[in-house]
Design a protein around this motif. Sequence first.
Motif, short mmCIF file in Angstrom:
data_model
loop_
_atom_site.label_atom_id
_atom_site.label_comp_id
_atom_site.label_asym_id
_atom_site.label_seq_id
_atom_site.Cartn_x
_atom_site.Cartn_y
_atom_site.Cartn_z
N GLN A 171 0.78 -1.19 0.05
CA GLN A 171 -0.25 0.09 0.08
C GLN A 171 0.74 1.38 0.05
O GLN A 171 0.36 2.52 0.22
N GLN A 172 2.05 1.19 0.09
CA GLN A 172 3.02 2.32 -0.04
C GLN A 172 3.36 2.80 -1.18
O GLN A 172 3.69 2.00 -2.03
N ARG A 173 3.00 3.93 -1.63
CA ARG A 173 3.39 4.19 -3.03
C ARG A 173 4.87 4.54 -3.25
O ARG A 173 5.31 5.39 -2.51
N ILE A 174 5.46 3.90 -4.13
CA ILE A 174 6.84 4.03 -4.06
C ILE A 174 7.19 4.47 -5.56
O ILE A 174 8.30 4.82 -5.98
N LEU A 175 6.52 4.78 -6.49
CA LEU A 175 6.59 4.99 -8.08
C LEU A 175 5.47 6.37 -8.24
O LEU A 175 4.36 6.21 -8.05
N THR A 176 6.28 7.24 -8.87
CA THR A 176 5.33 8.52 -9.32
C THR A 176 4.63 8.21 -10.63
O THR A 176 5.02 7.13 -11.30
N GLY A 177 3.53 9.04 -11.14
CA GLY A 177 3.09 8.65 -12.16
C GLY A 177 3.93 8.93 -13.43
O GLY A 177 3.77 8.20 -14.54
N LYS A 178 4.93 9.93 -13.26
CA LYS A 178 5.85 10.03 -14.31
C LYS A 178 6.86 8.66 -14.40
O LYS A 178 7.20 8.32 -15.65
N GLU A 179 7.31 8.26 -13.51
CA GLU A 179 7.95 7.00 -13.30
C GLU A 179 7.39 5.82 -13.95
O GLU A 179 7.53 5.03 -14.68
N ILE A 180 5.92 5.76 -13.83
CA ILE A 180 5.16 4.57 -14.14
C ILE A 180 5.00 4.62 -15.53
O ILE A 180 5.26 3.92 -16.39
N ALA A 181 4.82 5.72 -16.16
CA ALA A 181 4.56 6.00 -17.67
C ALA A 181 6.22 5.68 -18.42
O ALA A 181 5.80 4.96 -19.23
N ALA A 182 7.11 6.05 -17.58
CA ALA A 182 8.19 5.57 -18.33
C ALA A 182 8.68 4.23 -18.30
O ALA A 182 9.03 3.75 -19.21
N ILE A 183 8.47 3.51 -17.16
CA ILE A 183 8.38 2.15 -17.14
C ILE A 183 7.59 1.35 -18.12
O ILE A 183 7.99 0.27 -18.68
N ARG A 184 6.42 1.79 -18.43
CA ARG A 184 5.32 1.21 -19.27
C ARG A 184 6.01 1.41 -20.56
O ARG A 184 6.06 0.34 -21.38
N HIS A 185 6.60 2.56 -20.98
CA HIS A 185 7.24 2.75 -22.41
C HIS A 185 8.37 1.89 -22.40
O HIS A 185 8.53 1.35 -23.73
#
Length: 259
Positions: A171-185
């Motif tokens: 439940q602890q958020r360790i990735l930001t929205g920007k990081e998630i988008a970069a990982i997906r790419h």
Amino acid sequence: MNTQLIGNYIATFWWVFLFSVIVGLLKSPTFKGILGEFLVNVMAKFRLDKNVYTLFKNITLPTEDGTTQIDHVIVSPYGVFVIETKNMKGWIYGGANQKTWTQKIYRHTNQFQNPLHQNYKHAQTLQSALGIEPEKIFSLVVFIGDSNFKTPMPENVVYAGGYIRYIKSKQQRILTGKEIAAIRHKIQAGRLKPSLKTHIQHVEHVKTIVEQKRQQVENACPKCGKPMLLRTVKSGENQGKEFWGCSGFPKCRTMRPVA
């Protein structure tokens, strides 16, 4: 006449042949693997919020020695989950640090690679490709099928339903929205194109690794497990003859004649 009889027989009992083929396919390791992955996909689809969790299936990544194939990767603000699926039945014995685990079905016993070790390489490869910290990647092994753990398992080795609970327990958020988008790419750009050719090449690579490990086991010292080396007798009546000697000499003095 014989040809006609054979034709009549085939026309009458074609369904028996078809049924046998279907049963064979259902029992094959390939089909079991596909079914296990399908069940994991279905559970993710209906029990994980698509706006929070992104599922990637059958990711083949290039490595220094070939390729590695990951069953599932789930990307979320709570981390990246690398999932290895095992469709097995029977009693399962194993521990986090054991090299091999054991499957027992009645009197039949089978050894298989520790799936945590197997998934460790997947997680390491993905971590390197994504360029993120190791604490942001979680390795998870999911058993599908009529299996029963007979030894205590780590929290990241679960039955089918347990894998959703494990993911939601983070439940602890360790990735930001920007990081998630970069990982997906990076996952989409770095994976090999899903195709029959990619799958076949990966299967051939796995077969090569299995054969190499088999040869290593066959050439291992029966006492300490270290590699046996080809040596030559330097003196005495057997001078010049070759033999297999443990590489752990002088601590281990195991010897084996050359076949």
